[in-house]
Design a protein around this motif. Structure first.
Motif, PDB file in Angstrom:
ATOM      1  N   ALA A 121       0.933  -1.268  -0.008  1.00  0.00           N
ATOM      2  CA  ALA A 121      -0.105   0.320  -0.306  1.00  0.00           C
ATOM      3  C   ALA A 121       0.981   1.083  -0.373  1.00  0.00           C
ATOM      4  O   ALA A 121       0.302   2.330  -0.122  1.00  0.00           O
ATOM      5  CB  ALA A 121      -1.126   0.519   0.941  1.00  0.00           C
ATOM      6  N   ALA A 122       2.515   1.122  -0.058  1.00  0.00           N
ATOM      7  CA  ALA A 122       2.839   2.273   0.199  1.00  0.00           C
ATOM      8  C   ALA A 122       3.111   2.621  -1.439  1.00  0.00           C
ATOM      9  O   ALA A 122       4.782   3.149  -1.648  1.00  0.00           O
ATOM     10  CB  ALA A 122       4.402   1.964   0.775  1.00  0.00           C
ATOM     11  N   GLY A 123       2.231   3.457  -2.268  1.00  0.00           N
ATOM     12  CA  GLY A 123       2.514   3.210  -3.873  1.00  0.00           C
ATOM     13  C   GLY A 123       2.156   5.294  -3.026  1.00  0.00           C
ATOM     14  O   GLY A 123       1.690   5.632  -2.444  1.00  0.00           O
ATOM     15  N   ASN A 124       2.396   5.755  -4.675  1.00  0.00           N
ATOM     16  CA  ASN A 124       2.028   7.653  -4.896  1.00  0.00           C
ATOM     17  C   ASN A 124       1.212   7.698  -4.924  1.00  0.00           C
ATOM     18  O   ASN A 124       0.487   8.938  -5.140  1.00  0.00           O
ATOM     19  CB  ASN A 124       3.586   7.783  -5.784  1.00  0.00           C
ATOM     20  CG  ASN A 124       3.473   7.019  -7.165  1.00  0.00           C
ATOM     21  OD1 ASN A 124       2.489   6.746  -7.477  1.00  0.00           O
ATOM     22  ND2 ASN A 124       4.298   7.407  -7.579  1.00  0.00           N
ATOM     23  N   GLY A 125      -0.195   6.932  -5.256  1.00  0.00           N
ATOM     24  CA  GLY A 125      -1.458   6.941  -6.072  1.00  0.00           C
ATOM     25  C   GLY A 125      -2.520   8.321  -4.331  1.00  0.00           C
ATOM     26  O   GLY A 125      -2.879   8.784  -4.919  1.00  0.00           O
ATOM     27  N   ALA A 126      -2.158   8.077  -3.306  1.00  0.00           N
ATOM     28  CA  ALA A 126      -2.588   8.992  -2.751  1.00  0.00           C
ATOM     29  C   ALA A 126      -1.567  10.683  -3.198  1.00  0.00           C
ATOM     30  O   ALA A 126      -2.572  11.524  -3.220  1.00  0.00           O
ATOM     31  CB  ALA A 126      -2.267   8.566  -0.881  1.00  0.00           C
ATOM     32  N   ALA A 127      -0.459  10.183  -2.537  1.00  0.00           N
ATOM     33  CA  ALA A 127       0.066  11.965  -2.833  1.00  0.00           C
ATOM     34  C   ALA A 127      -0.064  12.974  -4.057  1.00  0.00           C
ATOM     35  O   ALA A 127       0.262  13.529  -4.306  1.00  0.00           O
ATOM     36  CB  ALA A 127       1.808  11.807  -2.869  1.00  0.00           C
ATOM     37  N   MET A 128      -0.511  12.037  -5.345  1.00  0.00           N
ATOM     38  CA  MET A 128      -0.302  12.435  -6.444  1.00  0.00           C
ATOM     39  C   MET A 128      -1.806  13.229  -6.395  1.00  0.00           C
ATOM     40  O   MET A 128      -2.050  14.201  -7.375  1.00  0.00           O
ATOM     41  CB  MET A 128      -0.064  11.561  -8.431  1.00  0.00           C
ATOM     42  CG  MET A 128      -1.294  10.461  -7.742  1.00  0.00           C
ATOM     43  SD  MET A 128      -2.223   8.840  -9.070  1.00  0.00           S
ATOM     44  CE  MET A 128      -3.171   9.043  -9.147  1.00  0.00           C
ATOM     45  N   ARG A 129      -2.905  13.279  -6.306  1.00  0.00           N
ATOM     46  CA  ARG A 129      -4.221  14.004  -6.049  1.00  0.00           C
ATOM     47  C   ARG A 129      -4.282  14.868  -4.617  1.00  0.00           C
ATOM     48  O   ARG A 129      -5.273  15.760  -5.109  1.00  0.00           O
ATOM     49  CB  ARG A 129      -5.145  13.132  -6.063  1.00  0.00           C
ATOM     50  CG  ARG A 129      -5.513  12.138  -4.616  1.00  0.00           C
ATOM     51  CD  ARG A 129      -6.869  11.630  -5.247  1.00  0.00           C
ATOM     52  NE  ARG A 129      -6.470  10.961  -3.098  1.00  0.00           N
ATOM     53  CZ  ARG A 129      -6.816   9.359  -3.156  1.00  0.00           C
ATOM     54  NH1 ARG A 129      -5.472   8.919  -3.769  1.00  0.00           N
ATOM     55  NH2 ARG A 129      -6.257   9.059  -1.898  1.00  0.00           N
ATOM     56  N   MET A 130      -2.876  15.587  -4.288  1.00  0.00           N
ATOM     57  CA  MET A 130      -3.535  15.924  -3.038  1.00  0.00           C
ATOM     58  C   MET A 130      -2.919  17.617  -3.161  1.00  0.00           C
ATOM     59  O   MET A 130      -3.466  18.126  -2.379  1.00  0.00           O
ATOM     60  CB  MET A 130      -2.669  15.386  -2.061  1.00  0.00           C
ATOM     61  CG  MET A 130      -3.552  14.160  -1.417  1.00  0.00           C
ATOM     62  SD  MET A 130      -4.330  14.422  -0.229  1.00  0.00           S
ATOM     63  CE  MET A 130      -4.382  12.332   0.276  1.00  0.00           C
TER      64      MET A 130
END
Length: 303
Positions: A121-130
């Protein structure tokens, strides 16, 4: 420079990085010695990479739309918007963690339970939309964490998202003007994590290509430090060269360049985006959507 110009720069430079990076993703362009390869019918001509925006820009625009449509922060508004994008096929290149979460939301799962847990779950998918949230007053770390765990229920993923918001806020409050070390600033403001350890490791590395040798994947410990290192060097190497070096490093080029672009675009503003890059973005079919969302956000927040 006013907030409208900085916000426009953030979204546009993020979209440029995404679109450019999507045409180079998972390629390795640096120092390739091809002189020993035999082509029986002659070496094929390399086609010009085609730009297209992906989930990095699409989910960033979704975040913008939630802010435009709602006066107060409610996480359910974000889950509903992301799911709506998914059901309307408005997301392309979606990562496995985000896909899992959206599929489970579609099946009726609660936002706090659908996000992937554990190491994967340590991907960058949360960071990219913030990034748009950095322009909203009063967004707390708890709210950033909750928005992250919709798709990535992992401390490293949350800290990656936090880094993006803190970097942009540092520009907005003049804590970082591009001349200071953004890496040092973030080290002092984030929790003790593997991502923070990577920032400590790269803070004295001058060459962005050398930073890239430590990791260029969608793993947030690779991706966010690389994007931050790129943004940190932009006044020395320029915007176009920053993107070019990220393409040369390879790996998850669309997200790495998108996040670096969001930070850099906030720093330089819309009017300082290189015209050749801006004009290429304007040729894309999604550009009117990007431009309209920017204008609606500005109207909602500052006009």
């Amino acid at each position: 420079m006013n907030l409208s110009e900085r916000f426009s720069g953030c979204i546009l430079c993020g979209a440029i990085g995404d679109a450019m990076g999507s045409s180079h993703e998972n390629t390795f362009l640096s120092n390739v010695n091809d002189t020993q390869t035999f082509y029986p019918y002659g070496k094929p001509q390399q086609k010009e990479p085609l730009w297209k925006v992906t989930d990095d820009t699409q989910l960033t625009l979704a975040t913008c739309e939630v802010i435009i449509e709602n006066k107060t922060f409610k996480i359910e508004n974000y889950t509903k918007k992301y799911l709506d994008y998914f059901l309307k096929n408005k997301i392309s290149g979606i990562g496995s963690s985000t896909l899992k979460a959206l599929q489970e939301l579609q099946a009726g799962g609660h936002w706090s339970l659908v996000g992937r847990r554990g190491e994967y779950a340590a991907g960058n998918g949360a960071a990219m939309r913030m990034a748009p949230l950095a322009f909203v007053d009063g967004i707390s770390r708890e709210q950033i964490r909750n928005l992250s765990i919709i798709t990535h229920n992992n401390d490293e993923a949350y800290v990656g998202a936090l880094c993006v918001i803190l970097a942009i806020r540092a520009i907005l409050d003049n804590s970082w003007t591009g001349k200071e070390c953004l890496i040092e600033f973030l080290i002092d403001h984030i929790p003790d994590t593997k991502l923070r350890d990577r920032l400590i490791k790269i803070r004295t590395i001058e060459d962005l290509l050398e930073v890239g040798t430590l990791g260029n994947s969608g793993y947030v410990v690779d991706s966010i430090p690389l994007a931050i290192a790129a943004a940190n060097k932009v006044l020395k190497i320029g915007v176009s060269k920053m993107y070019a070096q990220l393409m040369q490093i390879g790996g998850d080029t669309d997200t790495n360049a998108s996040i670096a672009g969001q930070i850099v675009g906030t720093l330089i503003g819309r009017n300082n985006i290189p015209k050749s890059l801006f004009n290429q973005l304007r040729t894309l079919k999604d550009y009117p959507w990007i431009d309209n969302t920017i204008n609606q956000f500005i109207d909602r927040k500052w006009r």
